[in-house]
Design a protein around this motif. Structure first.
Motif, PDB file in Angstrom:
ATOM      1  N   GLY A   2       1.016  -1.427  -0.183  1.00  0.00           N
ATOM      2  CA  GLY A   2       0.023  -0.359   0.322  1.00  0.00           C
ATOM      3  C   GLY A   2       0.539   0.956   0.459  1.00  0.00           C
ATOM      4  O   GLY A   2       1.681   0.922   0.888  1.00  0.00           O
ATOM      5  N   ILE A   3       0.806   1.807  -0.664  1.00  0.00           N
ATOM      6  CA  ILE A   3       1.517   3.716  -1.307  1.00  0.00           C
ATOM      7  C   ILE A   3       0.341   4.612  -0.543  1.00  0.00           C
ATOM      8  O   ILE A   3      -0.828   4.536  -1.987  1.00  0.00           O
ATOM      9  N   GLY A  29      -1.425  -2.617  -4.619  1.00  0.00           N
ATOM     10  CA  GLY A  29      -0.639  -3.405  -5.400  1.00  0.00           C
ATOM     11  C   GLY A  29      -1.009  -2.300  -6.657  1.00  0.00           C
ATOM     12  O   GLY A  29       0.500  -2.406  -6.517  1.00  0.00           O
ATOM     13  N   SER A  30      -0.849  -3.060  -7.832  1.00  0.00           N
ATOM     14  CA  SER A  30      -0.399  -2.558  -8.904  1.00  0.00           C
ATOM     15  C   SER A  30      -1.519  -1.424  -9.445  1.00  0.00           C
ATOM     16  O   SER A  30      -1.678  -0.771 -10.557  1.00  0.00           O
ATOM     17  N   ARG A  31      -2.797  -1.096  -9.008  1.00  0.00           N
ATOM     18  CA  ARG A  31      -3.634   0.329  -9.367  1.00  0.00           C
ATOM     19  C   ARG A  31      -4.013   0.923  -8.074  1.00  0.00           C
ATOM     20  O   ARG A  31      -3.129   0.655  -6.769  1.00  0.00           O
ATOM     21  N   ILE A  32      -4.552   2.480  -8.622  1.00  0.00           N
ATOM     22  CA  ILE A  32      -5.480   3.172  -8.089  1.00  0.00           C
ATOM     23  C   ILE A  32      -6.345   2.461  -7.042  1.00  0.00           C
ATOM     24  O   ILE A  32      -7.077   2.726  -7.562  1.00  0.00           O
ATOM     25  N   ALA A  33      -6.016   2.844  -5.736  1.00  0.00           N
ATOM     26  CA  ALA A  33      -7.756   1.476  -4.995  1.00  0.00           C
ATOM     27  C   ALA A  33      -8.312   2.942  -4.965  1.00  0.00           C
ATOM     28  O   ALA A  33      -9.214   2.920  -4.665  1.00  0.00           O
ATOM     29  N   ALA A  34      -8.213   4.067  -4.926  1.00  0.00           N
ATOM     30  CA  ALA A  34      -8.531   5.692  -4.079  1.00  0.00           C
ATOM     31  C   ALA A  34      -8.184   6.368  -3.896  1.00  0.00           C
ATOM     32  O   ALA A  34      -6.643   6.810  -4.052  1.00  0.00           O
ATOM     33  N   ILE A  35      -9.418   7.612  -4.595  1.00  0.00           N
ATOM     34  CA  ILE A  35      -8.511   9.134  -4.405  1.00  0.00           C
ATOM     35  C   ILE A  35      -9.478   9.958  -3.609  1.00  0.00           C
ATOM     36  O   ILE A  35     -10.800  10.277  -4.054  1.00  0.00           O
ATOM     37  N   GLY A  41      -9.397  -0.793   5.281  1.00  0.00           N
ATOM     38  CA  GLY A  41      -9.210  -1.670   5.244  1.00  0.00           C
ATOM     39  C   GLY A  41      -7.464  -1.067   4.831  1.00  0.00           C
ATOM     40  O   GLY A  41      -6.652  -2.411   4.836  1.00  0.00           O
ATOM     41  N   PHE A  42      -7.499  -0.307   3.876  1.00  0.00           N
ATOM     42  CA  PHE A  42      -5.982   0.198   3.364  1.00  0.00           C
ATOM     43  C   PHE A  42      -5.050   0.520   4.622  1.00  0.00           C
ATOM     44  O   PHE A  42      -4.707   0.766   5.756  1.00  0.00           O
TER      45      PHE A  42
END
Ligand code: SIB
Ligand code: ZN
Length: 433
Positions: A2-3, A29-35, A41-42
């Protein structure tokens, strides 16, 4: 992994517009999870402080020959055909696999350091560019350049190599493949038809040089009595998703064909000027609704792979040529250098803009730099004043590949040494410092 990019200014799409807003970008992972909103759970394994930073979608170089970076500045001030067949071809005939690999590494370092996170490459010695892409963490669309006449052995060997290279890279989803008929003066009509048929059968796109120079137009007119665009269309190249590089010397009816067949055009302004081929009619193509994207071509006809440099040329030259300051605005140029490129490469769902669900392909620029100060209009800054040196961090496929302007995935000093060794071995080191 998580970044979190915390409190960062970001270029975000709003409908057909782009805006700059301060927000939080959550990468999982490899994708943008939220903006903006933290996903439940992040867990942030890494927090990047967004203070005085700007996050942009990584730039997409839609046409280059990465291996040619070792030929930078070795074949200047020549007419196009002299350049290609008189200077470049003899170097390529003696090029080894290792030369291709180190050239591709150098190109990837230069592109990553100037904010490019995906490139579209036409090359010759298979498995070397894919090796550099796998190691570096870069995203790329690759084609083995194809030349041939009818069903000749030369053309069949290259087609086999194209499939061999694609099949050997199935383990890396940062790599996708197209078929690359080089140009209408190196692929005759029968071979073009064969390649078009292969692309259709294998559900692959086409990447081709078209209508780059006046000599090409003349050659094809004399040989086939039509334009290169008409020849490509006649032989089925546009019956699959296609990217046509250059399209400098094209007519209204050529543009109608490109629009009708939904062909993307990658404009390479620096290369077109450097080889004396002129200015592609980009404003007219945009007017027609053609998807125009941006490329640098190779480092032997630019001679840089810096997409900020290319973006600046794109958003300036046509204003001058047409004496119309409104021609290709900064915002329009930025879309041409990002989402239009993703569309051309069939990656529009994956990259090209900062949106939830897309791959985290992000360049982070330091705003405490002269070129982006004052930070009053950053979208203008990206086209008119940025020069790539502001790029500090690059994330591709959710992984940090550049930090504090250092490439984390390749040994930069080794690459520079290896490339300098190549030109000494080839006797290209003129040492005209
Ligand atoms: N020559 C290769 C097939 C094509 S690879 C891609 C080719 O595109 C060439 N190339 C690089 N820049 C340009 C350009 O601007 N226009 C046309 N060809 C180019 C490059 O030198 C290389 O020969 C072979 O015999 O297998
Ligand atoms: Zn090219």
């Amino acid at each position: 992994m998580g970044i979190l990019l915390k409190n960062i200014l970001a270029v975000l799409p709003e409908g057909n517009d782009d805006v700059v807003k301060e927000t939080d970008i959550y990468i999982e992972g490899s994708r943008i999870a939220a903006i903006g909103m933290k996903p439940s759970g992040f867990v942030a394994d890494r927090v990047v402080d967004g203070k005085d930073r700007l996050a942009i979608p990584g730039l997409i170089n839609c046409h280059t020959h990465s291996y040619m970076s070792f030929m930078r500045n070795v074949a200047d001030d020549l007419s196009f055909m002299d350049w290609l067949f008189g200077s470049i071809d003899p170097i390529e005939q003696q090029m080894t696999d290792e030369d291709t690999y180190w050239g591709a590494c150098l190109a990837i370092i230069e592109m990553m350091k100037s904010g490019t996170t995906c490139f579209n490459d036409m090359q010759m010695n298979i498995h070397q560019t894919t090796r550099a892409v796998k190691e570096s963490g870069m995203r790329a669309v690759i084609c083995r350049g194809l030349v041939g006449s009818g069903n000749d052995e030369a053309g069949q060997i290259r087609l086999k190599q194209a499939y061999e290279e694609r099949d050997a890279a199935k383990d890396c989803d940062r790599l996708t493949f197209m078929l690359g008929p080089h140009a209408p003066y190196t692929c005759d009509d029968a071979y073009m038809r064969i390649v078009a048929g292969e692309a259709k059968k294998n559900h692959m796109g086409i990447h081709v040089h078209l209508s780059e120079s006046e000599s090409e137009i003349q050659q094809i007119k004399e040989k086939y009595g039509m334009s290169p665009i008409e020849m490509a269309d006649r032989n089925g190249l546009f019956d699959v998703p296609a990217i046509a590089a250059h399209c400098v010397q094209i007519t209204e009816s050529d543009m109608d064909i490109l629009k009708k067949k939904d062909v993307s055009v990658v404009t390479n302004p620096a290369s077109n000027m450097k080889l004396g081929n002129g200015f592609a009619p980009v404003p007219a193509m945009l007017e027609k609704g053609i998807n125009v994207c941006l490329g640098t071509d190779g480092a032997a006809s630019n001679n840089s792979l810096n997409m900020f440099h290319e973006l600046s040329l794109l958003t300036l030259i046509h204003k001058g040529v047409k004496k119309t300051p409104q021609c290709i605005s900064a915002k329009e140029g930025f879309r041409i250098a990002t989402i239009n490129g993703a569309r051309a490469l069939g990656l529009e769902q994956e990259t090209g803009s900062l949106e939830v669900g897309k791959k985290a392909d992000i360049a982070i620029l330091n705003l405490n730099t002269p070129s982006l100060t004052p930070r009053n209009n950053l979208l203008a800054g990206l086209s008119y004043s940025a020069n790539g040196s502001e790029v500090e961090t690059v994330i591709i496929d959710g992984k940090i590949t550049l930090e504090n302007r250092k490439v984390l995935t390749l040994n930069e000093d080794m690459v520079y040494k290896k490339v300098n060794d190549i030109i000494v071995r080839m006797g290209l080191d003129k040492k005209e410092y």
